[in-house]
Design a protein around this motif. Structure first.
Motif, PDB file in Angstrom:
ATOM      1  N   ALA A 138       0.838  -1.207   0.000  1.00  0.00           N
ATOM      2  CA  ALA A 138       0.000   0.000   0.000  1.00  0.00           C
ATOM      3  C   ALA A 138       0.866   1.248   0.000  1.00  0.00           C
ATOM      4  CB  ALA A 138      -0.931  -0.017   1.204  1.00  0.00           C
TER       5      ALA A 138
ATOM      6  N   ASP B 101       2.592   1.780  -3.471  1.00  0.00           N
ATOM      7  CA  ASP B 101       1.752   2.272  -4.558  1.00  0.00           C
ATOM      8  C   ASP B 101       0.944   3.517  -4.200  1.00  0.00           C
ATOM      9  OD1 ASP B 101       1.733   1.399  -7.149  1.00  0.00           O
ATOM     10  OD2 ASP B 101       0.191  -0.127  -6.873  1.00  0.00           O
ATOM     11  N   ARG B 102       0.677   3.773  -2.885  1.00  0.00           N
ATOM     12  CA  ARG B 102      -0.226   4.862  -2.506  1.00  0.00           C
ATOM     13  C   ARG B 102       0.299   5.656  -1.305  1.00  0.00           C
ATOM     14  NH1 ARG B 102      -5.659   4.313  -4.306  1.00  0.00           N
ATOM     15  NH2 ARG B 102      -5.694   3.031  -6.191  1.00  0.00           N
TER      16      ARG B 102
ATOM     17  N   ARG C 171     -10.295   3.544  -4.075  1.00  0.00           N
ATOM     18  CA  ARG C 171     -10.181   2.114  -3.828  1.00  0.00           C
ATOM     19  C   ARG C 171      -8.962   1.518  -4.540  1.00  0.00           C
ATOM     20  NH1 ARG C 171     -15.523   2.669  -2.717  1.00  0.00           N
ATOM     21  NH2 ARG C 171     -16.063   2.168  -0.607  1.00  0.00           N
ATOM     22  N   TYR C 172      -8.552   0.359  -4.042  1.00  0.00           N
ATOM     23  CA  TYR C 172      -7.348  -0.305  -4.547  1.00  0.00           C
ATOM     24  C   TYR C 172      -7.646  -1.799  -4.645  1.00  0.00           C
ATOM     25  CZ  TYR C 172      -2.354  -1.498  -4.890  1.00  0.00           C
ATOM     26  OH  TYR C 172      -1.123  -1.952  -5.305  1.00  0.00           O
TER      27      TYR C 172
ATOM     28  N   ALA D 236     -11.326  -5.412  -3.781  1.00  0.00           N
ATOM     29  CA  ALA D 236     -11.036  -4.003  -3.573  1.00  0.00           C
ATOM     30  C   ALA D 236     -11.254  -3.622  -2.119  1.00  0.00           C
ATOM     31  CB  ALA D 236     -11.924  -3.142  -4.473  1.00  0.00           C
TER      32      ALA D 236
ATOM     33  N   GLU E 289      -9.962  -0.077   0.762  1.00  0.00           N
ATOM     34  CA  GLU E 289      -9.312   1.225   0.835  1.00  0.00           C
ATOM     35  C   GLU E 289      -7.854   1.001   1.202  1.00  0.00           C
ATOM     36  OE1 GLU E 289     -11.528   4.076   3.051  1.00  0.00           O
ATOM     37  OE2 GLU E 289     -13.263   3.886   1.747  1.00  0.00           O
ATOM     38  N   PRO E 290      -6.916   1.673   0.545  1.00  0.00           N
ATOM     39  CA  PRO E 290      -5.501   1.324   0.696  1.00  0.00           C
ATOM     40  C   PRO E 290      -4.952   1.513   2.101  1.00  0.00           C
ATOM     41  CG  PRO E 290      -5.774   3.316  -0.618  1.00  0.00           C
ATOM     42  CD  PRO E 290      -7.130   2.718  -0.466  1.00  0.00           C
TER      43      PRO E 290
ATOM     44  N   ASN F  18     -10.438  -0.217 -12.389  1.00  0.00           N
ATOM     45  CA  ASN F  18     -10.182   0.767 -11.342  1.00  0.00           C
ATOM     46  C   ASN F  18      -9.587   2.001 -12.000  1.00  0.00           C
ATOM     47  OD1 ASN F  18     -10.084   1.823  -8.751  1.00  0.00           O
ATOM     48  ND2 ASN F  18      -8.072   0.963  -8.287  1.00  0.00           N
TER      49      ASN F  18
ATOM     50  N   GLN G  34      -4.279   1.897 -10.918  1.00  0.00           N
ATOM     51  CA  GLN G  34      -4.049   1.231  -9.643  1.00  0.00           C
ATOM     52  C   GLN G  34      -3.096   2.006  -8.738  1.00  0.00           C
ATOM     53  OE1 GLN G  34      -6.245  -1.174  -8.427  1.00  0.00           O
ATOM     54  NE2 GLN G  34      -4.509  -2.524  -8.069  1.00  0.00           N
ATOM     55  N   SER G  35      -2.128   2.666  -9.332  1.00  0.00           N
ATOM     56  CA  SER G  35      -1.101   3.313  -8.531  1.00  0.00           C
ATOM     57  C   SER G  35      -1.457   4.760  -8.213  1.00  0.00           C
ATOM     58  CB  SER G  35       0.245   3.282  -9.265  1.00  0.00           C
ATOM     59  OG  SER G  35       1.250   3.901  -8.487  1.00  0.00           O
TER      60      SER G  35
END
Length: 792
Positions: free
Chosen positions: A48, A51-52, A280-281, A295, A297-298, A741, A745-746
């Motif tokens: 997570a 990527d986020r 969302r992730y 999916a 939440e990150p 998504n 995604q990232s």
């Protein structure tokens, strides 16, 4: 160590117990593989952050009230508001509410985030551009940070209570119903001795601030310390109300008896505000004994929508009323005392320290009554206002009960898991490889024995919750004869549900999307995955169907624009396609002309108009279909005149916007999907590093009333709400499942997966939701190997 040819790499991770890996497929979905559950959730936290990182770091700082330390005095008021709604109860009860091992999972998840933060410190090139541009650093997490934050969740209906109080103090219920319909219909209970006219929208300032997204502007970042209190009105009330109306979802589960394959199909597309990155992730979690994809939440471990190889599950928002506004009479001699029962009670006053960039720490007071945080005070009038919410109860961190639900492998286990669900209140749909499908609401539902929760009440003890509805009493639909279950935020309780005795609430999303979904699932032959994908991207507008029946019954003749407009609409199929001229005319008519003109006709008090937008669609249609004396002595004639005038004005409006020939008009020329980044307003000031963070625009069809929810701003038709993530799952043949998504995604602008899915999303296209090792490995483009760090 990075393999320059393949971009694969190996990273030593302190705290990891056994080797693990992250396999990234061509669409940016990360498939996480670990040898034990501790490592799996540590890997999820690490991924997570990979990527986020900017997104989850901002999520944590906003939720914990830590923004001012990074961004200065302009964020101090928002920090104080956020801390009013933090969970402050027993942490052991909090963790165990979600799952027996929730603490262990959150500790591992936080450790994974921290491991990646440490990696950015050792290798600064990994730090996302947002931190570099803002001169900030990501912070370390604690397990408690995952669960204590409440203000990111969706509850209801404090804002609506205050708006209703204002409207009813100056008008009647019919006027307020134009703002928000009630189902079932009822006259709201007015508390004895409470003057509704004493309340104004200013009492909502702190609540709005606590739940607002973080905004950035040069002026706010440069705010001096002495001006910190001025930065409280950062979110326009109209935007907040529109957001509450736009946030929702669709889901359904189709029994195998109704599908071409004979297997169940489960579909879900949650609707929230569009942003870059997506809320969302999609992630795949695999360890011995557990293998789930979907999916979430990150910033939260686990997944809330997806499947585990045996059972699939999905959620939409359900209309349980989880908030109440309390008004207190405070003591003349001490404003921290309020009347309760036959005596007085003292507010709890906490003094908390707030770090502020370039300034000494500030100490501010937070006040709480027995019901909840004090959000407004008028000491001259001896009045205080607080909000009671389920957020103060253990188990109310959003989506955390998914830690149990996602591991359920039978309907019996899933039922037991939903008893843990606190917030947000949701419609859950379920399907498993045994062929069972089911629906049930889940979430805390406060019970109010002597009022209905539709208006503020005195905080003197006469209006108290008697508890929460027992989860065992939630209704269930299991394998219904019609062959499907579904929800779209509508009032969907059983027909004879005893609303007064087992209360959820009376405010729901109008049912256009739900009716269209039922219509599509009821008709036709056996259903396929493609049918569900087509339904998720369906742009048929039932309000357009209803309103056009009236428009086409108007007398022909008169202005040539009226004839031309009716001609354009008479062969229309009521689909809001992006390339449709009739769709453009209809939405311009509805939003720019009919809604304001109808308010002007039905509500003489212009000062109330801003409180009634964006207007309830069902109430609007009902007012037009059943005109009453608010239109004047001849309601039907006045209604028809208004419709004709609005249709003519809308036709001329479209001519000025898109040209004289309707053949050149297209709904997608006006209506664009757009994903805005939080820092986009600083791009011109901070240079090229922040340029290009927004994604869009993309022409899209639909509206907030179509299954493909694409809610838009009335000012410019920009689509700013709807589904970014969509999933359609083939239960039992999992590799056939579909997803998307958007924008990608990232959350890292440097990643190839930051915006790669947005064009596909705009065209209504999908990517595969791969599950089996064989299918995943065939599409893996990059692999990150994680190894336990040895002794230094």
């Amino acid at each position: 160590m990075i393999d320059s040819a393949s971009q694969d790499e190996t990273i030593a991770l302190e705290g990891l117990r056994q080797p693990a890996s992250i396999h990234i497929d061509r669409w940016g979905v990360a498939h996480l593989r670990a040898e034990n559950e501790h490592d799996l959730f540590m890997l999820q936290g690490f991924n997570a952050a990979r990527d986020r990182l900017w997104q989850i770091d901002l999520w944590r700082k906003r939720g914990l009230g830590l923004l001012a330390a990074d961004f200065g005095p302009g964020y101090l008021a928002q920090d104080r508001a956020a801390r009013l709604f933090l969970y402050r109860g027993d942490m052991e009860a909090e963790f165990t509410a979600y799952a027996p091992d929730a603490r262990v999972i959150c500790e591992a998840f936080a450790a994974g985030i921290n491991a990646y933060v440490a990696l950015t410190e050792a290798e600064p090139h990994r730090l996302p551009v947002e931190f570099v541009a803002m001169g900030t650093r990501p912070a370390r997490w604690a397990a408690e940070d995952v669960v204590r934050i409440r203000s990111h969740s969706l509850t209801r209906n404090a804002i609506s209570e205050v708006l209703r109080a204002i409207v009813l103090s100056r008008a009647d219920l019919a006027t307020d119903l134009l703002r928000k319909d009630l189902e079932p219909m009822r006259e709201p209970v007015r508390a004895e001795g409470l003057d509704l006219s004493a309340l104004g929208t200013e009492v909502l300032t702190q609540f709005r601030l606590a739940t607002a997204a973080v905004t950035f502007s040069p002026e706010r970042l440069a705010a001096p310390l002495e001006a910190w209190r001025r930065w409280t009105g950062i979110t326009d009330l109209g935007e907040v109300v529109q957001g509450a109306e736009m946030e929702g979802s669709n889901n359904w589960a189709i029994h195998g008896s109704r599908t071409e394959s004979g297997r169940p199909i489960l579909a879900s597309d949650p609707h929230r505000a569009h942003a870059a990155p997506s809320l969302r992730y999609i992630v795949h979690l695999e360890s011995p004994g557990f293998n789930a994809i979907g999916a979430g939440e990150p910033a939260v471990p686990g997944i809330s929508i997806g499947h585990n190889g045996t059972a699939a599950f999905a959620l939409t928002i359900h209309g349980a009323d989880q908030e109440d506004v309390y008004v207190y009479e405070t003591a003349a001699e001490d404003p921290d005392l309020y009347r309760y029962g036959d005596g007085q009670e003292a507010m709890t006053v906490l003094r908390e320290r707030f770090a502020v960039k370039h300034h000494p720490d500030q100490e501010l007071s937070l006040r709480f009554t027995r019901h909840g945080p004090v959000i407004a005070e008028d000491r001259a009038a001896r009045r205080a206002v607080a909000i009671r919410s389920v957020w103060s109860l253990p188990g109310s961190a959003p989506y955390l009960a998914s830690l149990t639900a996602m591991r359920s492998r039978s309907l019996e286990e899933f039922r037991a898991a939903l008893r843990r669900w606190g917030t947000p209140s949701v419609n859950m749909v379920y399907a498993d490889t045994g062929g069972t499908i089911a629906w049930s609401p889940a979430g805390y539902a406060p019970q109010r024995p002597n009022w209905d929760g539709l208006l503020p009440v005195p905080g003197d003890g006469r209006y108290e919750w008697s508890g929460l509805l027992d989860p065992a009493e939630h209704p269930w639909r299991v394998d219904p004869l019609e062959g499907f279950v579904h929800s779209a935020n509508e009032q969907n309780l059983p027909p004879h549900w005893p609303h007064a005795e087992k209360t959820y609430g009376y405010e729901w999303t109008e049912a256009s999307r739900a009716r269209r979904i039922r219509e599509a699932l009821t008709r036709g032959p056996l259903l396929t995955l493609e049918d569900s994908a087509a339904l998720q991207t369906d742009v048929t507008s039932l309000p357009a169907r209803r309103l056009c029946a009236q428009l086409l019954s108007l007398p022909r003749g008169g202005a040539p624009e009226l004839w031309a407009a009716q001609t354009l609409l008479e062969d229309w199929d009521h689909r809001l396609d992006a390339d449709s001229p009739a769709a453009a005319l209809f939405e311009v008519l509805l939003t720019r002309h009919l809604k304001p003109r109808l308010l002007a006709a039905l509500v003489p008090d212009e000062s109330l108009h801003p409180l009634l937008v964006p207007q309830d669609m069902e109430s609007l249609l009902r007012a037009l279909e059943q005109p009453d004396d608010r239109f004047g002595p001849d309601p039907a004639r006045a209604r028809d005149a208004l419709l004709a005038e609005c249709l003519i004005a809308a036709f001329r409006d479209c001519e000025s916007r898109m040209g004289l020939s309707p053949e050149t008009w297209q709904w997608g020329r006006l209506h664009h999907g757009y994903f805005s980044h939080a820092l986009t307003g600083l791009a011109s000031e901070r240079g090229g590093s922040l340029a290009g963070l927004d994604v869009g625009p993309y022409p899209v069809g639909g509206s907030a009333q179509t299954p493909m929810h694409t809610g838009y701003r009335a000012s410019d038709f920009r689509c700013n709400y709807g589904a970014s993530v969509r999933l359609v799952m083939d239960v039992g043949a999992w590799d056939n499942s579909l997803c998307i998504n958007a924008p990608g995604q990232s959350g890292d602008p440097a990643s190839p997966h930051y915006a790669d899915l947005a064009p596909h999303w705009a065209r209504g296209e999908y990517m595969p939701l791969l599950y089996t090792r064989e299918a995943v490995d065939h599409m893996v483009m990059r692999c990150i190997h994680l190894e336990p760090a040895g002794p230094d």
